[in-house]
Design an enzyme around this catalytic site. Structure first.
Site, PDB file in Angstrom:
ATOM      1  N   GLU A 163     -41.063   7.002 -68.083  1.00 30.55           N
ATOM      2  CA  GLU A 163     -41.065   6.540 -66.691  1.00 30.55           C
ATOM      3  C   GLU A 163     -41.959   5.328 -66.417  1.00 30.55           C
ATOM      4  O   GLU A 163     -42.766   5.336 -65.484  1.00 30.55           O
ATOM      5  CB  GLU A 163     -41.454   7.714 -65.783  1.00 30.55           C
ATOM      6  CG  GLU A 163     -40.516   8.901 -65.949  1.00 30.55           C
ATOM      7  CD  GLU A 163     -40.981  10.174 -65.228  1.00 30.55           C
ATOM      8  OE1 GLU A 163     -41.952  10.116 -64.461  1.00 30.55           O
ATOM      9  OE2 GLU A 163     -40.342  11.223 -65.435  1.00 30.55           O
ATOM     10  N   GLU A 269     -33.108  15.644 -70.012  1.00 32.78           N
ATOM     11  CA  GLU A 269     -33.706  16.633 -69.089  1.00 32.78           C
ATOM     12  C   GLU A 269     -32.673  17.065 -68.044  1.00 32.78           C
ATOM     13  O   GLU A 269     -32.932  17.041 -66.845  1.00 32.78           O
ATOM     14  CB  GLU A 269     -34.933  16.021 -68.388  1.00 32.78           C
ATOM     15  CG  GLU A 269     -35.978  15.469 -69.336  1.00 32.78           C
ATOM     16  CD  GLU A 269     -37.254  14.992 -68.640  1.00 32.78           C
ATOM     17  OE1 GLU A 269     -37.441  15.277 -67.448  1.00 32.78           O
ATOM     18  OE2 GLU A 269     -38.057  14.324 -69.307  1.00 32.78           O
TER      19      GLU A 269
HETATM   20  O1  9MR Z   1     -40.986  20.462 -65.765  1.00 36.04           O
HETATM   21  C1  9MR Z   1     -42.285  19.928 -65.713  1.00 36.04           C
HETATM   22  C2  9MR Z   1     -43.125  20.697 -64.706  1.00 36.04           C
HETATM   23  O2  9MR Z   1     -43.343  22.017 -65.162  1.00 36.04           O
HETATM   24  C3  9MR Z   1     -44.449  19.987 -64.510  1.00 36.04           C
HETATM   25  O3  9MR Z   1     -45.168  20.633 -63.471  1.00 36.04           O
HETATM   26  C4  9MR Z   1     -44.217  18.544 -64.160  1.00 36.04           C
HETATM   27  C5  9MR Z   1     -45.557  17.883 -63.989  1.00 36.04           C
HETATM   28  O4  9MR Z   1     -45.534  16.559 -63.858  1.00 36.04           O
HETATM   29  O5  9MR Z   1     -43.455  17.917 -65.173  1.00 36.04           O
HETATM   30  C6  9MR Z   1     -42.191  18.469 -65.302  1.00 36.04           C
HETATM   31  O6  9MR Z   1     -41.442  17.781 -66.277  1.00 36.04           O
HETATM   32  C7  9MR Z   1     -41.156  16.416 -66.001  1.00 36.04           C
HETATM   33  C8  9MR Z   1     -41.076  15.702 -67.325  1.00 36.04           C
HETATM   34  O7  9MR Z   1     -42.268  15.882 -68.036  1.00 36.04           O
HETATM   35  C9  9MR Z   1     -40.789  14.221 -67.128  1.00 36.04           C
HETATM   36  N1  9MR Z   1     -39.603  14.014 -66.347  1.00 36.04           N
HETATM   37  C10 9MR Z   1     -39.546  14.728 -65.080  1.00 36.04           C
HETATM   38  C11 9MR Z   1     -39.773  16.217 -65.325  1.00 36.04           C
HETATM   39  C12 9MR Z   1     -39.629  16.998 -64.030  1.00 36.04           C
HETATM   40  O8  9MR Z   1     -40.644  16.619 -63.160  1.00 36.04           O
END
Ligand code: 9MR
Length: 381
Positions: A163, A269
């Protein structure tokens, strides 16, 4: 009273139905996502920390049955592995890698560099003063060296940067950019290329890449890295989508655009938000949240049939596209295993009941699961 003939008839019907049910169960058991798409792409799931615990037993069995790839949802982020200087917490990350490699799966490490879930100390010296470019590059190198030494070839691919761009295609304002500079992404890939075994694939991962600005910026970034001889093997389109957005045409345009640059496309994802009030412009920006009202949590008691259908149709359309481009798509990973384990129960509103994946809260296959399998069967394969 039933006559003997009627009783025999009923017995035959009973035996026949029983036999059919057993056969149907056996058939369902022999189907799986991984077997269905074996010759097309990996099918994966993100594993949260508890998957390794006692509570995670049913999840582990489901993952073994259905998937041939896993991604660490949180356990390999910087804040999880190394929350304070010198404080390494590797149990969950190690367990994740062990599980994936024991199962012979395609294991994806997530993520080396992100602006979220990176502790502040990373950007500071021991007096709390900001590092300069050179010092932060050294710190980045230490993280990659550590990951390479610890997991080596047991990880098949790493999300190197997550990102870095905004939807309009400009670089996001982060500490990485402020301290390292506008070539932060390039530096990250240079380090990964130098430190990781050459078999480990290097991926750029982002959401909202179906928006034109971000798509173009990432295409340009891949081109630039390749021109400079810096290795990048794949682009991960996250796929945090809704029932209506983005269109199949937009998804296709991005798959084709990235593949044209000579990288693999990973759908990294995937989930489909079925709840109201998800502004498409949010993408997957975890910092943007909303207030809850009763009307924006309508499926607390389960997803009505009509919505199950819509979700199944949406997944079928999306998988139809992935199958069409199976020469470009290397992997399709769901962000979670069952609806009960999805981050979308807590974003953009905390504590709702979402139904974003292919397995329900009882680990059962949903109509959307069958629709996905049918995509392949319908293609005559
Ligand atoms: O699924 C993840 C969630 O449990 C965490 O709280 C969050 C914290 O930033 O990150 C989520 O995963 C993210 C991933 O690492 C990057 N792309 C977006 C995902 C959903 O937010």
């Amino acid at each position: 009273m039933l006559s003997l003939g009627e009783m025999m008839n009923r017995l035959c019907i009973f035996l026949f139905l029983g036999f059919s049910a057993v056969t149907a169960t056996a058939q369902a058991g022999s189907d799986s996502l991984k077997a269905t798409f074996e010759s097309d792409f990996y099918v994966g799931a993100a594993l949260s920390r508890e998957f390794a615990s006692k509570k995670g037993q049913a999840r582990r069995e489901l993952v073994k049955r259905e998937f041939n790839s896993v991604t660490s949802e949180n356990s390999q982020k910087w804040s999880s592995m190394n929350p304070k200087p010198g404080d390494l917490r590797l149990e969950a990350a190690d367990e994740f890698v062990r599980f994936g490699s024991d199962q012979g799966m395609y294991v994806v490490g997530h993520v080396l560099f992100w602006h979220n879930q990176t502790p502040d100390w990373v950007y500071e010296d021991s007096n709390g003063q900001p590092l300069n470019r050179k010092e932060l590059l050294t710190r980045m190198e230490q993280r990659v060296k550590h990951a390479a030494n610890r997991y080596g070839k047991n990880i098949d691919a790493w999300d190197v940067v997550n990102e870095a761009y905004l939807e309009n295609g400009t670089l996001r304002e982060t500490k990485w950019r402020q301290i390292v500079g506008d070539d932060f992404v390039e530096q990250a890939f240079r380090i990964a290329d130098k430190e990781m075994p050459s078999s480990v694939e290097l991926i750029y991962n982002d959401y909202g890449m179906t928006e034109e600005g971000k798509r173009k910026a990432v295409v340009e970034m891949v081109r630039d890295l390749k021109r400079k001889g810096v290795r990048i093997d794949g682009v991960g389109m996250q796929g945090h989508w809704t029932l209506n957005h983005p269109s199949i045409e937009l998804i296709e345009a991005s798959i084709v655009a990235f593949a044209n640059e000579g990288v693999d496309v990973h759908i990294s994802e995937l989930d489909i938000d079925v709840l109201p009030d998800r502004n498409k412009a949010f993408g997957a920006n975890v910092k943007k949240t909303l207030e809850s009202t009763p009307s924006n949590d309508p499926y607390k008691d389960g997803l009505p049939q009509e919505m199950q259908r819509k979700l199944a149709d949406r997944y079928a359309a999306i998988f139809g596209l992935f199958y069409k481009h199976r020469d470009k798509v290397k992997r399709v990973t769901f962000w979670g295993v069952t609806d009960g384990h999805s981050w979308l129960n807590n974003w953009p509103i905390k504590g709702r009941t979402n139904h974003a994946l292919l397995f329900d809260r009882h680990y059962e296959r949903k109509p959307a699961y069958r629709a996905v399998i049918e995509v392949k069967k319908g293609a005559g394969a």
